[in-house]
Motif scaffolding. Structure first.
Motif, PDB file in Angstrom:
ATOM      1  N   TRP A  32      -7.927  -6.107  -2.109  1.00 15.80           N
ATOM      2  CA  TRP A  32      -6.540  -6.415  -1.776  1.00 15.80           C
ATOM      3  C   TRP A  32      -6.290  -6.276  -0.275  1.00 15.80           C
ATOM      4  O   TRP A  32      -5.602  -5.352   0.189  1.00 15.80           O
ATOM      5  CB  TRP A  32      -5.602  -5.506  -2.565  1.00 15.80           C
ATOM      6  N   TYR A  49      -6.880 -14.097   2.553  1.00 17.07           N
ATOM      7  CA  TYR A  49      -6.290 -13.203   1.561  1.00 17.07           C
ATOM      8  C   TYR A  49      -7.340 -12.836   0.532  1.00 17.07           C
ATOM      9  O   TYR A  49      -8.396 -13.486   0.453  1.00 17.07           O
ATOM     10  CB  TYR A  49      -5.053 -13.835   0.911  1.00 17.07           C
ATOM     11  N   GLN A  89      -4.282  -6.274   6.775  1.00 23.22           N
ATOM     12  CA  GLN A  89      -3.189  -5.741   5.959  1.00 23.22           C
ATOM     13  C   GLN A  89      -3.749  -5.351   4.602  1.00 23.22           C
ATOM     14  O   GLN A  89      -4.622  -6.049   4.070  1.00 23.22           O
ATOM     15  CB  GLN A  89      -2.101  -6.793   5.757  1.00 23.22           C
ATOM     16  N   ALA A  91      -2.912  -4.929   0.631  1.00 18.18           N
ATOM     17  CA  ALA A  91      -1.957  -5.414  -0.361  1.00 18.18           C
ATOM     18  C   ALA A  91      -2.163  -4.716  -1.702  1.00 18.18           C
ATOM     19  O   ALA A  91      -1.799  -5.243  -2.752  1.00 18.18           O
ATOM     20  CB  ALA A  91      -2.121  -6.923  -0.526  1.00 18.18           C
ATOM     21  N   TRP A  96       3.192  -1.652   1.890  1.00 14.60           N
ATOM     22  CA  TRP A  96       2.185  -2.527   2.496  1.00 14.60           C
ATOM     23  C   TRP A  96       2.048  -2.136   3.963  1.00 14.60           C
ATOM     24  O   TRP A  96       3.042  -1.981   4.667  1.00 14.60           O
ATOM     25  CB  TRP A  96       2.610  -3.981   2.345  1.00 14.60           C
TER      26      TRP A  96
ATOM     27  N   TRP B  49       6.262  -2.966   7.572  1.00  6.36           N
ATOM     28  CA  TRP B  49       6.983  -3.565   6.454  1.00  6.36           C
ATOM     29  C   TRP B  49       8.247  -2.748   6.199  1.00  6.36           C
ATOM     30  O   TRP B  49       8.184  -1.528   6.067  1.00  6.36           O
ATOM     31  CB  TRP B  49       6.090  -3.582   5.228  1.00  6.36           C
ATOM     32  N   ASN B  62      10.421   0.535   2.278  1.00  6.35           N
ATOM     33  CA  ASN B  62       9.531   1.502   2.880  1.00  6.35           C
ATOM     34  C   ASN B  62      10.263   2.845   2.926  1.00  6.35           C
ATOM     35  O   ASN B  62      11.378   2.932   3.423  1.00  6.35           O
ATOM     36  CB  ASN B  62       9.141   1.041   4.289  1.00  6.35           C
ATOM     37  N   ARG B 100       6.529 -12.746   0.428  1.00  2.00           N
ATOM     38  CA  ARG B 100       5.322 -12.062  -0.018  1.00  2.00           C
ATOM     39  C   ARG B 100       4.937 -12.616  -1.385  1.00  2.00           C
ATOM     40  O   ARG B 100       5.722 -12.580  -2.338  1.00  2.00           O
ATOM     41  CB  ARG B 100       5.524 -10.549  -0.120  1.00  2.00           C
ATOM     42  N   SER B 104      -1.039 -12.384  -4.668  1.00  2.00           N
ATOM     43  CA  SER B 104      -2.027 -11.782  -3.776  1.00  2.00           C
ATOM     44  C   SER B 104      -1.465 -10.650  -2.931  1.00  2.00           C
ATOM     45  O   SER B 104      -2.235  -9.924  -2.287  1.00  2.00           O
ATOM     46  CB  SER B 104      -2.610 -12.847  -2.840  1.00  2.00           C
ATOM     47  N   GLY B 105      -0.157 -10.479  -2.930  1.00  2.27           N
ATOM     48  CA  GLY B 105       0.452  -9.400  -2.176  1.00  2.27           C
ATOM     49  C   GLY B 105       0.486  -9.607  -0.675  1.00  2.27           C
ATOM     50  O   GLY B 105       0.733  -8.665   0.083  1.00  2.27           O
ATOM     51  N   VAL B 106       0.231 -10.833  -0.237  1.00  4.21           N
ATOM     52  CA  VAL B 106       0.197 -11.086   1.198  1.00  4.21           C
ATOM     53  C   VAL B 106       1.407 -11.910   1.628  1.00  4.21           C
ATOM     54  O   VAL B 106       2.089 -12.502   0.812  1.00  4.21           O
ATOM     55  CB  VAL B 106      -1.110 -11.788   1.607  1.00  4.21           C
ATOM     56  N   PHE B 107       1.629 -11.918   2.927  1.00  2.12           N
ATOM     57  CA  PHE B 107       2.792 -12.566   3.511  1.00  2.12           C
ATOM     58  C   PHE B 107       2.369 -13.938   4.032  1.00  2.12           C
ATOM     59  O   PHE B 107       1.784 -14.046   5.109  1.00  2.12           O
ATOM     60  CB  PHE B 107       3.374 -11.685   4.619  1.00  2.12           C
TER      61      PHE B 107
END
Lengths: 107, 120
Positions: A32, A49, A89, A91, A96, B49, B62, B100, B104-107
Motif C-alpha cells: 500500500w 500506486y 506515500q 496508503a 495517510w 493529509w 488527521n 482519494r 488503492s488509497g492514493v490521491f
C-alpha cells in the motif's frame, strides 16, 4: 502514525542516467504505497500506486517496487522533464502519510 | 476529465477560521465511491493529509488537526469545503483539494492549490 523516510533527500543526475529513490516505512504496509512527482508551483502528480502499478499516462521509464517496509522508485533513463521532487506515500493505515521528498537535480 | 478547483481567501488573521471550497467538475460527487479531501504543504512540514469526506457526509480527520477541522460536502453544488479554526502562522501553507481512490488509497487527482497566509 506511520513514518515514511526517503533517501536520498536530493540527487544530482544527468539526462539518460538511471535514478533510484528509496522509501522506508516505520512499519509494514504490504504494497500500500504510492509515488508522486511535483514540479515547482504545481500540485503533486500520481506516478505509481500499489507499489508497482503505473498510473495511466505515466511514461514507462518510471517503475516502482517493494513490499512490507522498503520501496523503490526507479527512473530508467532520466529525461529533462523528470527534474522534480518525488514523494512516497503510505496508503495502508489512517492517517495517510508522506515522505519528506527527494529532489532530483541536474548535475 | 475530473478537475478540482479551490477557492477562498488567501489571507486569514490569527485566531480566525480558514475557509476553502473545492469545486468538482464531474457530474455528481454522490455518484462517486471515492473520498474527497484536503492536503496541505508547508516548507516546514511537507505534505500533510488534513482529512476526507465521503459523499454521504462521513468524515475522517488527521488526529493532529481534528479539534480544529471541519470538512463538509454539498452534493447539490458538487462541492466540498474545509474549515480550520483558531489558525496560527503555522497553518500558513498551500492547501490542495484531492480525490482519494477507495480502491488503492492514493490521491489521483489534485486541485492547483490555494496559498493561505495567516497574518495580521
Amino acid at each position: 502514525d506511520i513514518q515514511m523516510t526517503q533517501s536520498p533527500s536530493s540527487v544530482s543526475a544527468s539526462v539518460g542516467d538511471r535514478v533510484t529513490i528509496t522509501c522506508r516505512a516505520s512499519q509494514g504496509i504490504s504494497r500500500w504505497s504510492a509515488w508522486y512527482q511535483q514540479k515547482p508551483g504545481k500540485a503533486p502528480k500520481l506516478l505509481i500506486y500499489a507499489a508497482s502499478s503505473l498510473q495511466s499516462g505515466v511514461p514507462s521509464r518510471f517503475s516502482g517496487s517493494g513490499t512490507g517496509t522498503d520501496f523503490t522508485l526507479t527512473i530508467s533513463s532520466l529525461q529533462a522533464d523528470d527534474f522534480a521532487t518525488y514523494y512516497c506515500q503510505q496508503a495502508n493505515t489512517f492517517p495517510w502519510t508522506f515522505g519528506q521528498g527527494t529532489r532530483v537535480e541536474m548535475k | 476529465q475530473l478537475q478540482l478547483q479551490e477557492s477562498g481567501p488567501g489571507l486569514v488573521k490569527p485566531s480566525e477560521t480558514l475557509s476553502l471550497t473545492c469545486s468538482v467538475s464531474i457530474d455528481s460527487i454522490s455518484g462517486s465511491n471515492d473520498y474527497w479531501g484536503w492536503i496541505r504543504q508547508s516548507p516546514g512540514k511537507g505534505l500533510e493529509w488534513i482529512g476526507s469526506v465521503y459523499y454521504n457526509g462521513n468524515t475522517y480527520y488527521n488526529q493532529s488537526l481534528k479539534s480544529r477541522v471541519t470538512i463538509s460536502v454539498d452534493t447539490s453544488k458538487n462541492q466540498f469545503s474545509l474549515k480550520l479554526s483558531s489558525v496560527t502562522a503555522a497553518d500558513t501553507a498551500m492547501y490542495y483539494c484531492t480525490r482519494r481512490l477507495t480502491s488503492s488509497g492514493v490521491f489521483d487527482c489534485w486541485g492547483q492549490g490555494a496559498l493561505v497566509t495567516v497574518s495580521s
